[in-house]
Scaffold this motif. Structure first.
Motif, PDB file in Angstrom:
ATOM      1  N   ILE A  55       0.964  -1.425  -0.463  1.00 17.00           N
ATOM      2  CA  ILE A  55      -0.051   0.612   0.242  1.00 17.00           C
ATOM      3  C   ILE A  55       0.999   1.634  -0.790  1.00 17.00           C
ATOM      4  N   SER A  56       1.132   2.054  -1.117  1.00 14.97           N
ATOM      5  CA  SER A  56       2.723   2.930  -1.307  1.00 14.97           C
ATOM      6  C   SER A  56       1.911   4.426  -0.730  1.00 14.97           C
ATOM      7  N   ASP A  57       0.696   4.660  -0.117  1.00 14.67           N
ATOM      8  CA  ASP A  57       0.143   5.831   0.200  1.00 14.67           C
ATOM      9  C   ASP A  57       0.094   5.443   1.648  1.00 14.67           C
ATOM     10  N   LEU A  58       0.375   4.489   2.592  1.00 14.95           N
ATOM     11  CA  LEU A  58      -0.244   3.879   4.236  1.00 14.95           C
ATOM     12  C   LEU A  58       0.529   4.987   4.872  1.00 14.95           C
ATOM     13  N   ARG A  59      -0.163   5.310   5.763  1.00 14.12           N
ATOM     14  CA  ARG A  59       0.482   5.883   7.068  1.00 14.12           C
ATOM     15  C   ARG A  59      -0.115   5.316   7.943  1.00 14.12           C
ATOM     16  N   ASP A  60      -0.736   4.863   8.148  1.00 12.95           N
ATOM     17  CA  ASP A  60      -1.391   4.319   9.712  1.00 12.95           C
ATOM     18  C   ASP A  60      -2.812   3.343   9.660  1.00 12.95           C
ATOM     19  N   ILE A  61      -2.943   1.873   9.576  1.00 12.78           N
ATOM     20  CA  ILE A  61      -3.734   1.228   9.665  1.00 12.78           C
ATOM     21  C   ILE A  61      -5.017   1.678  10.566  1.00 12.78           C
ATOM     22  N   ILE A  62      -5.939   1.292   9.780  1.00 15.02           N
ATOM     23  CA  ILE A  62      -7.380   1.905  10.678  1.00 15.02           C
ATOM     24  C   ILE A  62      -7.763   0.189  11.542  1.00 15.02           C
ATOM     25  N   TYR A  63      -8.191  -0.456   9.778  1.00 11.06           N
ATOM     26  CA  TYR A  63      -8.298  -2.169  10.493  1.00 11.06           C
ATOM     27  C   TYR A  63      -8.517  -2.697   8.962  1.00 11.06           C
ATOM     28  N   VAL A  64      -8.211  -4.021   9.452  1.00 14.68           N
ATOM     29  CA  VAL A  64      -7.511  -4.746   8.238  1.00 14.68           C
ATOM     30  C   VAL A  64      -8.891  -6.094   8.408  1.00 14.68           C
ATOM     31  N   ALA A  65     -10.293  -6.454   7.768  1.00 17.56           N
ATOM     32  CA  ALA A  65     -11.286  -7.428   7.539  1.00 17.56           C
ATOM     33  C   ALA A  65     -11.177  -7.951   6.161  1.00 17.56           C
ATOM     34  N   SER A  66     -11.580  -9.535   6.818  1.00 16.21           N
ATOM     35  CA  SER A  66     -12.245 -10.788   5.864  1.00 16.21           C
ATOM     36  C   SER A  66     -13.074 -10.621   6.362  1.00 16.21           C
ATOM     37  N   GLY A  67     -14.242 -10.428   5.351  1.00 15.58           N
ATOM     38  CA  GLY A  67     -15.666 -10.502   5.150  1.00 15.58           C
ATOM     39  C   GLY A  67     -15.860  -9.584   6.469  1.00 15.58           C
ATOM     40  N   THR A  68     -17.180  -9.760   6.826  1.00 10.81           N
ATOM     41  CA  THR A  68     -16.831  -9.304   7.958  1.00 10.81           C
ATOM     42  C   THR A  68     -16.094  -9.190   9.794  1.00 10.81           C
ATOM     43  N   ARG A  69     -15.471 -10.132   9.341  1.00  8.34           N
ATOM     44  CA  ARG A  69     -14.334 -10.687  10.634  1.00  8.34           C
ATOM     45  C   ARG A  69     -12.750  -9.325  10.495  1.00  8.34           C
ATOM     46  N   GLU A  70     -13.209  -8.820  11.301  1.00  9.63           N
ATOM     47  CA  GLU A  70     -12.272  -7.741  12.119  1.00  9.63           C
ATOM     48  C   GLU A  70     -10.896  -8.412  12.065  1.00  9.63           C
ATOM     49  N   LEU A  71      -9.382  -8.856  11.182  1.00  7.77           N
ATOM     50  CA  LEU A  71      -8.463  -9.486  11.482  1.00  7.77           C
ATOM     51  C   LEU A  71      -7.317  -8.415  12.765  1.00  7.77           C
ATOM     52  N   PRO A  72      -6.686  -9.102  13.618  1.00  4.12           N
ATOM     53  CA  PRO A  72      -6.494  -8.284  14.727  1.00  4.12           C
ATOM     54  C   PRO A  72      -4.457  -7.885  13.579  1.00  4.12           C
ATOM     55  N   GLY A  73      -3.781  -7.048  14.541  1.00  3.66           N
ATOM     56  CA  GLY A  73      -2.143  -6.422  14.215  1.00  3.66           C
ATOM     57  C   GLY A  73      -1.885  -7.281  14.975  1.00  3.66           C
ATOM     58  N   ARG A  74      -1.026  -8.251  14.506  1.00  3.79           N
ATOM     59  CA  ARG A  74       0.113  -8.347  15.729  1.00  3.79           C
ATOM     60  C   ARG A  74       1.618  -8.442  14.929  1.00  3.79           C
ATOM     61  N   ASP A  75       2.469  -8.818  15.647  1.00  2.00           N
ATOM     62  CA  ASP A  75       3.759  -8.401  15.158  1.00  2.00           C
ATOM     63  C   ASP A  75       4.490  -9.631  14.967  1.00  2.00           C
ATOM     64  N   VAL A  76       4.923  -9.858  13.786  1.00  6.10           N
ATOM     65  CA  VAL A  76       5.279 -11.267  13.102  1.00  6.10           C
ATOM     66  C   VAL A  76       5.891 -11.728  13.940  1.00  6.10           C
ATOM     67  N   SER A  77       6.968 -11.702  14.737  1.00  6.73           N
ATOM     68  CA  SER A  77       7.650 -12.445  16.002  1.00  6.73           C
ATOM     69  C   SER A  77       6.491 -13.783  16.614  1.00  6.73           C
ATOM     70  N   VAL A  78       5.007 -13.025  16.933  1.00  6.94           N
ATOM     71  CA  VAL A  78       4.245 -13.757  17.013  1.00  6.94           C
ATOM     72  C   VAL A  78       3.873 -15.297  16.721  1.00  6.94           C
ATOM     73  N   PHE A  79       4.678 -15.135  15.302  1.00  3.64           N
ATOM     74  CA  PHE A  79       4.273 -16.350  14.555  1.00  3.64           C
ATOM     75  C   PHE A  79       5.600 -17.403  14.566  1.00  3.64           C
ATOM     76  N   LEU A  80       6.587 -16.624  14.336  1.00  2.00           N
ATOM     77  CA  LEU A  80       7.777 -17.074  14.337  1.00  2.00           C
ATOM     78  C   LEU A  80       8.301 -18.663  14.965  1.00  2.00           C
ATOM     79  N   GLY A  81       7.198 -18.573  16.023  1.00  2.00           N
ATOM     80  CA  GLY A  81       7.591 -19.314  16.822  1.00  2.00           C
ATOM     81  C   GLY A  81       6.685 -20.595  16.548  1.00  2.00           C
ATOM     82  N   ASP A  82       6.001 -20.830  16.144  1.00  2.00           N
ATOM     83  CA  ASP A  82       5.265 -22.006  15.744  1.00  2.00           C
ATOM     84  C   ASP A  82       5.439 -21.900  14.175  1.00  2.00           C
ATOM     85  N   ASP A  83       5.831 -21.515  13.408  1.00  2.00           N
ATOM     86  CA  ASP A  83       5.771 -21.067  11.902  1.00  2.00           C
ATOM     87  C   ASP A  83       7.018 -20.516  11.204  1.00  2.00           C
TER      88      ASP A  83
END
Length: 147
Positions: A55-83
């Protein structure tokens, strides 16, 4: 006011000795400074994307949603332990930013459209007819910031 009018206003406030490119750069700096002060509603926009996406003009994300479900933002390090390779696929559960503008999801999901509501960084004013996205009542502040 468009860029031509903003340049004339800047010139009338004293720095008439500036060439057009220098004055335009100063106005664009003032424009960006004004927009960076607050999460102004006029900076909000929505994009429909499939991750990963830049997203070339991105300043800050307000929300990300998949359909009607909002996805929480996380630091990538949270996933690295499992994947550790971040290769798991499935329905997206979380999002993160790689760098400043690359939106990614975990698990990887390249088939689902995501709605991203975000604050944008406005494009520079370059043509004389370009008009700032800020409401007209704030156009004088662009010149104030440039001065």
């Amino acid at each position: 006011m468009n860029l031509t009018a903003l340049l004339a206003e800047l010139s009338s406030r004293g720095p008439a000795y500036l060439d057009s490119s220098r004055a335009t750069a100063m106005l664009n700096a003032g424009y960006k400074d004004l927009c960076d002060l607050e999460p102004w509603p006029f900076l909000e926009t929505t994009a429909l994307i499939t991750a990963p996406a830049t997203i070339s003009d991105l300043r800050d994300i307000i929300y990300v949603a998949s359909g009607t479900r909002e996805l929480p933002g996380r630091d990538v390090s949270v996933f690295l332990g499992d994947d550790p390779g971040l290769t798991q696929t499935g329905a997206a559960e979380y999002w993160w930013l790689s760098g400043q503008s690359d939106l990614r999801v975990w698990p990887q999901d390249t088939s689902t459209s995501l709605t991203v509501r975000y604050l944008r960084v406005p494009a520079d004013l370059s043509s004389g007819s370009d008009t700032p996205i800020v409401p007209t009542r704030y156009h004088g502040l662009i010149v104030d910031f440039a001065v």
